[in-house]
Design an enzyme around this catalytic site. Structure first.
Site, PDB file in Angstrom:
ATOM      1  N   GLU A 135     -16.965   3.926  -7.282  1.00  9.35           N
ATOM      2  CA  GLU A 135     -17.190   3.478  -8.659  1.00  9.35           C
ATOM      3  C   GLU A 135     -18.179   4.358  -9.414  1.00  9.35           C
ATOM      4  O   GLU A 135     -17.996   4.627 -10.603  1.00  9.35           O
ATOM      5  CB  GLU A 135     -17.702   2.039  -8.619  1.00  9.35           C
ATOM      6  N   ASP A 136     -19.233   4.841  -8.743  1.00 11.27           N
ATOM      7  CA  ASP A 136     -20.341   5.486  -9.447  1.00 11.27           C
ATOM      8  C   ASP A 136     -20.500   6.978  -9.173  1.00 11.27           C
ATOM      9  O   ASP A 136     -21.419   7.605  -9.702  1.00 11.27           O
ATOM     10  CB  ASP A 136     -21.666   4.788  -9.094  1.00 11.27           C
TER      11      ASP A 136
END
Length: 769
Positions: A135-136
């Site tokens: 996600e990051d």
């Protein structure tokens, strides 16, 4: 990632007991020191957090702490893999900071520590250490699968939010991400355990967020994640999430309740000690080995009880609870007899969750007693195994290696719930609707009813016969037509009570009734009914859309089969439609005007008309014939209630199809000013079914007048749907009837019959503004 970087990820795990000052460097951008080390919790008793909602977890775990803790239950090679995952995640998150300013890697470490205390397997711990990588950071799922295996990659992907899709609103994005996570959970339950640990640490460190973000995250925690933890039986996580969420979402309410508790605690500490001593003495006298624990209920639990029962704090009588833990099930019932001899039981407050476990597998005996000073107390009696399951739920499968797969075990019950989630996902129209169904389903059942064969089903309080039918099987619910409760016939809308035996009567051709949505309580019933209605509506819309389009195309002497395929394909592509069926759906539901579609399909621009003039017969043929059997895509206006024989017109209503009005209806003008489009319609030669209409009958104010008028209406073969009465003056009463009639001629015969009654002074057909 370069070869030198990969080589750096393959460092061996630190030895157990190694000094933290030995220089384990945090690759997230900080050197770790012994000052922030933390003594691991005992693996046999996962902590429930402070429970106060005030203390925030500012502990920064070291990877050496985690590895030392893991040596209590994992082999060395698996611990080394966890260490390698930490190094991989630290490098991936290098330079990233949390809102608090600390290196980001502290968060995955804390999440892994929570899961380690639940004694989760090494793949789950690796996924926890890497749960934000997809996600990051720039690392893809395929890279994780190559490095740590497909199972870890699937777990990380299941926890990751959807970030590559543009959503119209935050709510839609949130719902889609939660739907993705819940569906991943149906494939591997460890997904939700990672997410719960992630949310727990985020809630412990929520003070770094803005006040708006605190409220939004706390509300989501209280509405979604705490109920999920409860549904899976993980009580210690549920309690801490509720307390932290309550503290951030309703800080003032929590403060008021806390002050009230503090004011009363001093006076009741002695009472708690007195009850504990009395219970221990009673156990000792009967030579029963058991532990007694007294506690004050959690603040959020007190608030919820005040809210649910609409009571002030001073009116609550069972703020204090006691738990007695013994060795065997039969001992639980012996202790129940002891406490009932010791203090007087409160009638109607005993619950046997041992014989009939809760939906999440929870087992215990609950009884309310009148304790010292007349204060009501609650006592829970359970075995040690039941207590472990009550605190850890499905996580007990990993913590204690129970391996229990009985029908009432948390693992088996969770599997049933996950199967229901899959069914809801298939039937739900979109992620937002799916999430709403999940919210309804998350709250535990409180009604226990029996099938004729003695099987016990747990349902939400207020559940009806239809909910029960769907709980047995979707097909049983969809085909049910009647029911027997305790061997007596009962309506499908009957609200069930605990202890009843329910038998469902089905018929092969039966289908769900839209009216069921007005009283069903469970998500499974609601989603199945809505799914069926959507399918029916889609079929009706497609057939009706085809009729509408063919009616417009008839002005050009062709039908849909005669349209140029190239021009049709171009129109579908321009409109973003998959096929002709989707176009017909849109027309039938009123989302596209058949007139405009027909013009585009034959190549007519602007206000051009067909090349040949239209005669009266053509115009008549061009009108759409209303049969009365079109279903949900043709609606009859309630303001004027048209019936066969009336002159009618129709307007498009996007999403609903068309709404038919009488031509003289006064509401048509206002609809046209709103941009609604008229459609030329007429009744078919042989309309089918019955149609609602309203009449007002003025009668002399005499006893039995209503019965006389109603009897005359019934004589004419009409069903009365609704009756309203209003006294006009002392002499005249207005009777308003909503009737079902076949046609205008049928209505005329009813009105002629009513005029023959001497009590009737005036009859009018009602048209509402």
């Amino acid at each position: 990632m370069t070869e030198p970087a990969l080589a750096g990820l393959r460092q061996p795990a630190p030895q157990a007991g190694a000094s933290d000052s030995g220089g384990v460097t945090d690759l997230g951008g900080a050197s770790q020191s012994p000052a922030v080390s933390h003594k691991p919790r005992a693996p046999s008793a996962p902590a429930a957090g402070t429970g106060s909602g005030e203390a925030q977890d500012d502990t920064r775990y070291l990877i050496s702490d985690l590895c030392a803790f893991l040596e209590s239950y994992l082999p060395p090679e698996q611990i080394s893999e966890c260490y390698r995952a930490y190094l991989y995640g630290a490098e991936a998150h290098e330079g990233q900071k949390r809102k608090s300013g600390e290196p980001y890697i502290y968060h995955p470490l804390a999440v892994a520590r929570i899961l380690a205390e639940m004694r989760m397997d090494y793949q789950c711990l690796i996924a926890a250490l890497l749960h934000d990588v997809i996600e990051d950071t720039q690392i893809a799922k395929e890279q994780l699968a190559a490095e740590f295996g497909e199972a870890v990659a699937e777990l990380v992907d299941g926890v990751s939010k959807l970030t590559q899709i543009d959503f119209r609103s935050r709510a839609e994005a949130q719902a889609a991400s939660l739907q993705k996570m819940l569906l991943a959970m149906t494939r591997d339950i460890r997904v939700i355990l990672i997410k719960l640990a992630d949310r727990l640490h985020n809630m412990r460190t929520l003070d770094a967020m803005s006040s708006e973000a605190c409220r939004r995250i706390s509300r989501e925690t209280l509405e979604i994640f705490a109920p999920i933890a409860n549904r899976l039986g993980i009580n210690w996580i549920r309690v801490e999430l509720e307390e932290l969420g309550f503290a951030h979402y309703w800080p003032w309410r929590r403060h008021v309740i806390q002050r009230a508790v503090q004011r009363t605690s001093g006076a009741r500490i002695e009472m708690v000690s007195t009850v504990e001593t009395a219970l221990k003495r009673a156990l000792h006298q009967e030579d029963i080995q058991g532990a007694v624990e007294g506690r004050r209920k959690h603040l959020h639990g007190i608030y919820r009880k005040m809210k649910d029962k609409s009571r002030g704090f001073s009116e609550l009588v069972d703020v204090f609870a006691f738990r007695v833990t013994v060795d065997r099930v039969d001992t639980c019932y012996r202790v129940l007899g002891l406490v009932h001899n010791l203090y007087k039981p409160v009638p109607g407050r005993f619950k046997d969750y041992i014989a009939i476990p809760k939906a999440n597998g929870y087992q215990s005996l609950h009884t309310a007693l009148v304790g010292p000073q007349g204060i009501q107390i609650e006592i829970q009696i359970r075995t040690q195994d039941m207590h472990r399951v009550a605190e850890s739920g499905i996580a007990a499968h990993w913590m204690y290696k129970t391996g229990s797969q009985s029908g009432s075990s948390p693992t088996a019950l969770a599997a049933d719930w996950l199967q229901n989630l899959l069914e809801m996902q298939r039937e739900a129209g979109n992620s937002v609707e799916f999430l709403e169904h999940v919210k309804v389903d998350l709250f535990p059942g409180e009604v226990y009813v029996f099938t004729p064969k003695g099987r016990i089903l747990s349902l939400k309080r207020g559940a009806t016969v239809v909910d029960f039918a769907y709980a047995i099987h979707s097909d049983v619910g969809s085909n049910c037509v009647a029911a027997r409760i305790d061997r007596r016939m009962a309506p499908l809308s009957t609200v069930l009570r605990s202890g009843q035996t329910v038998e469902i009567i089905t018929a092969p051709g039966a289908r769900p009734n839209p009216g069921w949505l007005n009283f069903v309580m469970t998500a499974k019933a609601r989603v199945n009914i809505r799914g069926h209605l959507k399918k029916v509506k889609s079929r009706e819309a497609r057939a009706f859309g085809k009729r509408l389009l063919n009616a417009e195309l008839s002005a050009f002497s062709i039908d849909i089969d005669g349209v140029d395929p190239i021009r049709l394909a171009a129109y579908l592509e321009d409109g973003g439609l998959r096929d002709l069926g989707e176009l017909l759906d849109d027309i039938g539901l009123g989302n596209r005007l058949a007139t405009l579609v027909a013009r585009r399909l034959v190549g007519v621009e602007g206000d051009q008309v067909p090349s040949r003039p239209l005669g009266n017969s053509d115009i008549h043929h061009h009108r759409l014939a209303i049969r009365g059997t079109e279903g949900m895509v043709v609606n009859f206006a309630r303001c004027c209630r048209p019936i066969p024989g009336d002159d009618i017109t129709a307007v498009f209503s996007p999403g609903r199809g068309i709404v038919v009005h009488r031509t003289e209806c006064r509401n048509l003008g206002s609809l046209e000013t709103k941009g609604d489009k008229r459609l030329s319609v007429e009744w078919s030669h042989e309309p089918e079914g019955e149609f609602s209409t309203e009449i007002r009958v003025e009668v002399s104010n005499r006893r039995g007048a209503l019965a006389v008028v109603a009897g005359a209406i019934a004589e004419q073969g009409s069903n009365i749907e609704n009756v309203q009465t209003a006294e006009k003056d002392g002499m005249i009463t207005d009777l308003g009837f909503q009737l079902q009639v076949r046609s205008r001629a049928h209505l005329a015969s009813i009105m002629r019959r009513l005029r023959l009654i001497s009590l009737v002074t005036r009859i009018t057909r009602v048209t509402r503004s």
